[in-house]
Design an enzyme around this catalytic site. Structure first.
Site, mmCIF file in Angstrom:
data_model
loop_
_atom_site.group_PDB
_atom_site.id
_atom_site.type_symbol
_atom_site.label_atom_id
_atom_site.label_comp_id
_atom_site.label_asym_id
_atom_site.label_seq_id
_atom_site.Cartn_x
_atom_site.Cartn_y
_atom_site.Cartn_z
ATOM 1 N N ASP A 78 10.549 3.098 6.110
ATOM 2 C CA ASP A 78 10.275 1.737 6.408
ATOM 3 C C ASP A 78 11.265 1.505 7.595
ATOM 4 O OD1 ASP A 78 9.958 -1.204 6.539
ATOM 5 O OD2 ASP A 78 8.308 -0.555 5.055
ATOM 6 N N LYS A 103 1.364 0.152 15.304
ATOM 7 C CA LYS A 103 0.789 1.288 14.808
ATOM 8 C C LYS A 103 1.024 2.636 16.125
ATOM 9 C CE LYS A 103 -2.345 -0.204 11.151
ATOM 10 N NZ LYS A 103 -1.667 0.421 9.803
ATOM 11 N N ASN A 115 -15.853 -2.574 4.111
ATOM 12 C CA ASN A 115 -15.408 -3.817 4.645
ATOM 13 C C ASN A 115 -16.421 -4.479 5.365
ATOM 14 O OD1 ASN A 115 -13.120 -4.030 3.015
ATOM 15 N ND2 ASN A 115 -11.908 -3.511 4.812
ATOM 16 N N MET A 125 0.756 -1.225 0.044
ATOM 17 C CA MET A 125 0.029 -0.062 -0.060
ATOM 18 C C MET A 125 0.752 1.197 -0.097
ATOM 19 S SD MET A 125 -3.023 -1.272 -0.195
ATOM 20 C CE MET A 125 -4.010 0.139 0.098
ATOM 21 N N VAL A 147 1.848 0.876 7.730
ATOM 22 C CA VAL A 147 2.640 -0.065 8.257
ATOM 23 C C VAL A 147 1.799 -1.157 8.527
ATOM 24 C CG1 VAL A 147 4.425 1.572 9.279
ATOM 25 C CG2 VAL A 147 2.623 0.481 10.695
ATOM 26 N N VAL A 148 2.182 -2.556 9.005
ATOM 27 C CA VAL A 148 1.473 -3.534 9.260
ATOM 28 C C VAL A 148 0.395 -3.456 10.186
ATOM 29 C CG1 VAL A 148 3.426 -5.327 9.030
ATOM 30 C CG2 VAL A 148 3.220 -4.140 11.238
ATOM 31 N N GLU A 149 -0.636 -4.253 9.855
ATOM 32 C CA GLU A 149 -2.009 -3.940 10.600
ATOM 33 C C GLU A 149 -2.042 -4.635 12.115
ATOM 34 O OE1 GLU A 149 -4.217 -2.140 9.575
ATOM 35 O OE2 GLU A 149 -6.262 -3.095 9.815
ATOM 36 N N HIS A 153 -8.378 5.474 4.314
ATOM 37 C CA HIS A 153 -8.566 4.193 3.847
ATOM 38 C C HIS A 153 -8.452 3.817 2.204
ATOM 39 C CE1 HIS A 153 -10.723 -0.292 3.919
ATOM 40 N NE2 HIS A 153 -9.518 -0.173 3.506
ATOM 41 N N ASN A 172 -6.852 -1.559 -2.322
ATOM 42 C CA ASN A 172 -5.766 -2.088 -3.252
ATOM 43 C C ASN A 172 -6.426 -3.025 -4.635
ATOM 44 O OD1 ASN A 172 -3.481 -3.271 -3.606
ATOM 45 N ND2 ASN A 172 -3.841 -5.239 -2.460
ATOM 46 N N SER A 180 -7.037 -0.828 7.526
ATOM 47 C CA SER A 180 -8.395 -1.322 7.068
ATOM 48 C C SER A 180 -9.540 -1.831 8.008
ATOM 49 C CB SER A 180 -8.142 -2.382 5.839
ATOM 50 O OG SER A 180 -7.358 -3.299 6.159
ATOM 51 N N GLU A 232 -11.984 5.869 2.026
ATOM 52 C CA GLU A 232 -12.895 6.215 2.981
ATOM 53 C C GLU A 232 -12.033 7.004 3.957
ATOM 54 O OE1 GLU A 232 -15.529 2.196 3.785
ATOM 55 O OE2 GLU A 232 -13.629 2.175 4.433
HETATM 56 N N1 NAD Z 1 -3.040 -4.911 1.231
HETATM 57 C C1 NAD Z 1 -4.349 -4.352 1.253
HETATM 58 O O1 NAD Z 1 -4.964 -5.125 0.605
HETATM 59 C C2 NAD Z 1 -4.638 -3.181 2.045
HETATM 60 C C3 NAD Z 1 -5.861 -2.469 1.492
HETATM 61 C C4 NAD Z 1 -6.255 -1.454 2.481
HETATM 62 C C5 NAD Z 1 -5.543 -1.019 3.540
HETATM 63 N N2 NAD Z 1 -4.424 -1.889 3.838
HETATM 64 C C6 NAD Z 1 -3.715 -1.494 5.222
HETATM 65 O O2 NAD Z 1 -2.584 -0.943 4.603
HETATM 66 C C7 NAD Z 1 -1.419 -1.260 5.907
HETATM 67 C C8 NAD Z 1 -0.127 -1.832 4.947
HETATM 68 O O3 NAD Z 1 -0.627 -2.815 4.336
HETATM 69 P P1 NAD Z 1 0.324 -3.629 3.279
HETATM 70 O O4 NAD Z 1 -0.652 -4.658 2.683
HETATM 71 O O5 NAD Z 1 0.986 -2.434 2.525
HETATM 72 O O6 NAD Z 1 1.405 -4.287 4.284
HETATM 73 P P2 NAD Z 1 2.850 -4.633 3.950
HETATM 74 O O7 NAD Z 1 3.015 -6.004 4.867
HETATM 75 O O8 NAD Z 1 2.873 -4.782 2.402
HETATM 76 O O9 NAD Z 1 3.728 -3.259 4.231
HETATM 77 C C9 NAD Z 1 3.975 -3.288 5.449
HETATM 78 C C10 NAD Z 1 5.237 -2.327 5.654
HETATM 79 O O10 NAD Z 1 5.490 -1.542 6.851
HETATM 80 C C11 NAD Z 1 6.758 -1.811 7.293
HETATM 81 N N3 NAD Z 1 6.827 -1.529 8.641
HETATM 82 C C12 NAD Z 1 6.677 -2.503 9.790
HETATM 83 N N4 NAD Z 1 6.641 -1.620 10.823
HETATM 84 C C13 NAD Z 1 7.213 -0.692 10.601
HETATM 85 C C14 NAD Z 1 7.535 0.672 11.280
HETATM 86 N N5 NAD Z 1 7.723 0.614 12.539
HETATM 87 N N6 NAD Z 1 7.955 1.715 10.634
HETATM 88 C C15 NAD Z 1 7.894 1.988 9.338
HETATM 89 N N7 NAD Z 1 7.554 0.541 8.540
HETATM 90 C C16 NAD Z 1 7.354 -0.340 9.141
HETATM 91 C C17 NAD Z 1 6.989 -3.289 6.800
HETATM 92 O O11 NAD Z 1 8.575 -3.408 6.425
HETATM 93 C C18 NAD Z 1 6.457 -3.339 5.422
HETATM 94 O O12 NAD Z 1 7.243 -2.789 4.438
HETATM 95 C C19 NAD Z 1 -1.937 -2.038 6.924
HETATM 96 O O13 NAD Z 1 -2.536 -1.320 7.841
HETATM 97 C C20 NAD Z 1 -3.399 -2.723 6.075
HETATM 98 O O14 NAD Z 1 -4.420 -3.186 6.773
HETATM 99 C C21 NAD Z 1 -3.825 -3.018 3.119
#
Ligand code: NAD
Length: 724
Positions: A353, A417, A510, A334, A410-412, A460, A463, A439, A472
């Site tokens: 990152d 967060k 969602n 994302m 970052v990770v969910e 929000h 993807n 999300s 959103e």
């Molecule tokens: N993938 C989807 O379909 C989607 C859709 C909508 C929203 N989201 C939301 O977007 C966010 C990211 O999802 P994603 O799919 O891109 O995940 P991803 O795993 O592809 O990427 C997450 C990134 O965050 C980095 N990270 C982890 N801890 C960190 C920190 N402390 N500081 C900086 N970076 C850090 C990780 O190294 C990784 O590169 C989540 O909250 C997810 O719920 C995802």
């Protein structure tokens, strides 16, 4: 050349300059963009009568049609008037009238030239097509298109007839059936535009072009078409092949749900070889039929919702700050996508990152997307490189210090967060807005412990970021107006459709999708096959079936989302046994090559029949054929009922917000007008009794939402109760 603007005077304004060149200038004093409403069309007819006399008495030797606006030529007809037509005869008549007026332009005895700078759409393009020549400015804002098909109608002021005659059958169908817009270069390539002139010299160049034509100098020839194109466009068997292929593609893309593209094909087929007057007659008759169709009314409804979203948040807009520097936390799927989109729109982006590989992965993701845009000729290489240069990345927080807004991706995980947000707060300016792309996590919980919780709200994205139009905007209970307005404005600047929601589990999309996907699992538990479940949704018009969607989203991700919705919203969202069992198999869906379907090289390769065995006792050993109507009813009612609860809880303010969000976020079929609008056509009393019947058979997950009961008792619809 007339240098005085016609602003404030008659629109369109006709004058002849000292060199005998006529100028017909559109410049609506009451609107930002020129459109062609009824009074303007009447005045256009008068102006063209004057022009005809001046041409006849020799005092005008050429006519230039142009706009006095700096942003657009003519953006089309008046959509409100189209929406209001309820009688086919009236629609046909309106088309005939426009054709007659544009016919006057075509019939002028002197050369006529459309000078197109900025947006030229629909009726504007048909106006230009009625001229002898079309010139375009090289401004990136110049775009020419015929979007009528997207409103469920066809270009019926001569466009469907004139375009194929000008550019050939295939090129015309591409434009007519897609409703797309072409930049000047592409328009020139297909012969829609004769010359492109630099924006700075546009008026001078246009006038020189007109003077040359008035002097009888021949223009540069139009580009020669390739032999194959000529054979296909110009011979009866070739035309038949082109039309057959186009029809096949339309059916594949629309499932036959949209009458307009089929009508366009019909008019082009029957009118293409007939005299122009016959073709214009077919065009007008088709317009009459289409303009009153429910599909057109629904599509115009969505057009209006989109336009309203673009207008902003009203009084709140004043609070928005402009975002010139954007920080992105997390360079994953994302984060990389968001960075690319922002850079594409000219915003300076810094990604952060915790891993070098992630940063380079995010940069690579962005570069790949720009590369694709170059391959698809959306961007020149130089432009792509310039955009890419706007993005940088690293592991440090310091480089975020100048950012106006930070998107957190970052990770969910709430714990991660929270830490990240606190660290970010220390690194950025006090007025920096922080937007979480979560999300499923609560913005309020996330803001606990922050020094400036008012600066945090949700943003929000869906993807893939570059494709999905919805954002959103989540207003937490402590989010400031400034945070919400800034994120909303940024979403618009990024070309997205924002919908504001409150901070409730699953937000809107969602949450409404949850029970729908879950019901697909329940249907499998009742013995339905994967094909049958997905077919029912596809036939309703969804872009993909629910089980295919689970694969697309990722089985791990959707299982996680399902569990959190269940926890937050209660037993009606208890995950269905087949979905739980599927997650336990370790299959990941599309990204892992197997889910309900098999995937080869990222492409779907049919249902994976072995999945039934893998789901073991969660599905019966034998499939049984469930009625398609029942499947469709269960899937849809699950969504409608949850949307009613969300509306009642104030997740969004209006029924129209649900509709816009579901269409832009999930591809809910636009021709249905939206989930709530569709529900209103069922009528709330019928909806209530169907839910009660389903509750009797399937239990509490179909217990009617209290709002459905209330509205049924009052005999009102969702739009009536939750309108503007
Ligand atoms: N993938 C989807 O379909 C989607 C859709 C909508 C929203 N989201 C939301 O977007 C966010 C990211 O999802 P994603 O799919 O891109 O995940 P991803 O795993 O592809 O990427 C997450 C990134 O965050 C980095 N990270 C982890 N801890 C960190 C920190 N402390 N500081 C900086 N970076 C850090 C990780 O190294 C990784 O590169 C989540 O909250 C997810 O719920 C995802």
């Amino acid at each position: 050349m007339p240098t005085t603007q016609s602003r404030g005077s008659t629109n369109p304004f006709f004058e002849v300059d000292e060199d005998g060149i006529g100028w017909l200038t559109f410049d609506d004093p009451n609107r930002k963009l020129n459109i062609l409403d009824e009074p303007i069309m009447r005045r256009l007819a008068d102006a063209l009568d004057s022009a005809t006399s001046r041409a006849a008495d020799g005092s005008m030797t050429a006519l230039i049609v142009r706009s006095g606006k700096d942003r657009g030529f003519v953006a089309g007809a008046d959509v409100t008037a189209i929406e209001a037509v309820e009688d086919p005869a009236e629609g046909e008549q309106a088309s005939r009238l426009g054709q007659e007026i544009f016919g006057k332009l075509e019939a002028l005895s002197v050369p006529t030239i459309a000078a197109i700078h900025g947006l030229c759409l629909g009726g504007g393009t048909e106006l230009a097509l009625s001229c002898d020549y079309r010139l375009a400015s090289d401004s990136p804002t110049t775009a020419i298109g015929l979007p009528e098909v997207m409103l469920g109608i066809l270009p019926a002021w001569g466009g469907t007839t004139r375009l194929p005659r000008l550019v050939g059958l295939q090129a015309a169908l591409d434009l007519l059936l897609s409703g797309g817009r072409y930049r000047a270069r592409k328009a020139k390539r297909i012969g829609l535009v004769d010359e492109i002139f630099p924006q700075e010299l546009f008026n001078e160049k246009v006038k020189a072009f007109a003077a040359d034509r008035a002097d009888g100098k021949p223009p540069q020839g139009r580009p020669a078409r390739k032999l194959l194109t000529r054979l296909l466009d110009g011979t009866p068997p070739g035309r038949a092949v082109v039309l057959r292929m186009a029809r096949k593609q339309v059916m594949k893309r629309t499932g036959g749900h949209y009458p307009a593209p089929l009508k366009i094909l019909d008019v082009v087929k029957r009118g293409g070889q007939a005299p122009q007057a016959v073709s214009l007659g077919l065009e007008a008759a088709a317009a009459g039929e289409l303009i009153v169709s429910s599909v057109s009314k629904n599509l115009i409804h969505i057009f209006n919702l989109n336009e309203a979203a673009k207008k902003g948040l009203g009084p709140l807009d004043g609070a928005a700050t402009s975002v010139r520097r954007l920080g992105v936390l997390g360079a994953g799927v994302m984060g990389g996508g968001i960075a690319q989109l922002a850079a594409y729109k000219g915003i300076v982006v810094r990604m952060k990152d915790i891993r070098h590989e992630a940063v380079s992965g995010g940069l690579r993701h962005a570069r790949d997307l720009f590369e694709k845009a170059v391959q698809r000729r959306r961007l020149r290489r130089r432009e792509a490189d310039q955009h890419m240069e706007l993005i940088s990345g690293g592991l440090d927080y310091e480089s975020l210090s100048g950012c106006d807004l930070i998107v957190e991706a970052v990770v969910e995980r709430m714990d991660v967060k929270r830490i990240v947000l606190r660290e970010t707060e220390d690194a950025v300016r006090a007025d920096c807005i922080i937007a979480s792309n979560t999300s499923s996590l609560s913005i309020d919980e996330m803001s606990e412990g922050l020094k400036r919780p008012e600066n945090l709200a949700g943003m929000h994205f869906f993807n893939p970021v570059h494709k999905m139009p919805l954002v959103e905007v989540i207003r937490g209970s402590r989010s400031s107006d400034r945070a919400v307005a800034t994120i909303y404005a940024l979403a618009l600047e990024l070309g997205k459709v924002p919908v504001v929601t409150t901070d409730r589990p699953g937000f809107l999309v969602n949450r409404v999708l949850g029970p729908y996907l879950n019901e697909a699992g329940h249907l499998m538990a009742d013995g339905a096959s994967i094909e049958d479940v997905d077919r029912a949704a596809l036939e309703f018009g969804m872009p993909m079936g629910p089980l295919r969607l689970v694969d697309e989203v990722g089985i791990d991700v959707s299982s996680h989302a399902g569990e959190s919705l269940h926890k937050a919203l209660g037993d009606r969202l208890d995950p269905s046994a087949p979905l739980v069992a599927l997650a336990d198999t370790g299959r990941l869906g599309k990204k892992g090559g197997a889910g309900f379907y098999r995937y080869e090289n990222g492409k779907e390769a049919g249902v994976d029949q072995s999945v039934y065995a893998a789901l073991k006792s969660a599905v019966p050993s034998e499939r049984r054929t469930l009625d398609q109507k029942e499947i469709r009813g269960r899937l849809l009612l699950a969504m409608i009922n949850e949307a009613a609860r969300a509306l009642d809880e104030g997740v969004v303010a209006r029924a129209a917000d649900v509709d816009l969000a579901m269409i832009m976020g999930t591809g809910f079929p636009p021709f249905r007008g939206g989930l709530m609008r569709f529900a209103d056509t069922i009528h709330l009393r019928t909806l209530l009794s169907r839910l009660q019947e389903m509750e009797d058979v399937h239990g509490q997950r179909f217990t009617p939402a209290p709002l459905v009961e209330r509205l049924a008792a009052e005999d009102r619809g969702f739009y009536d109760a939750f309108g503007d």
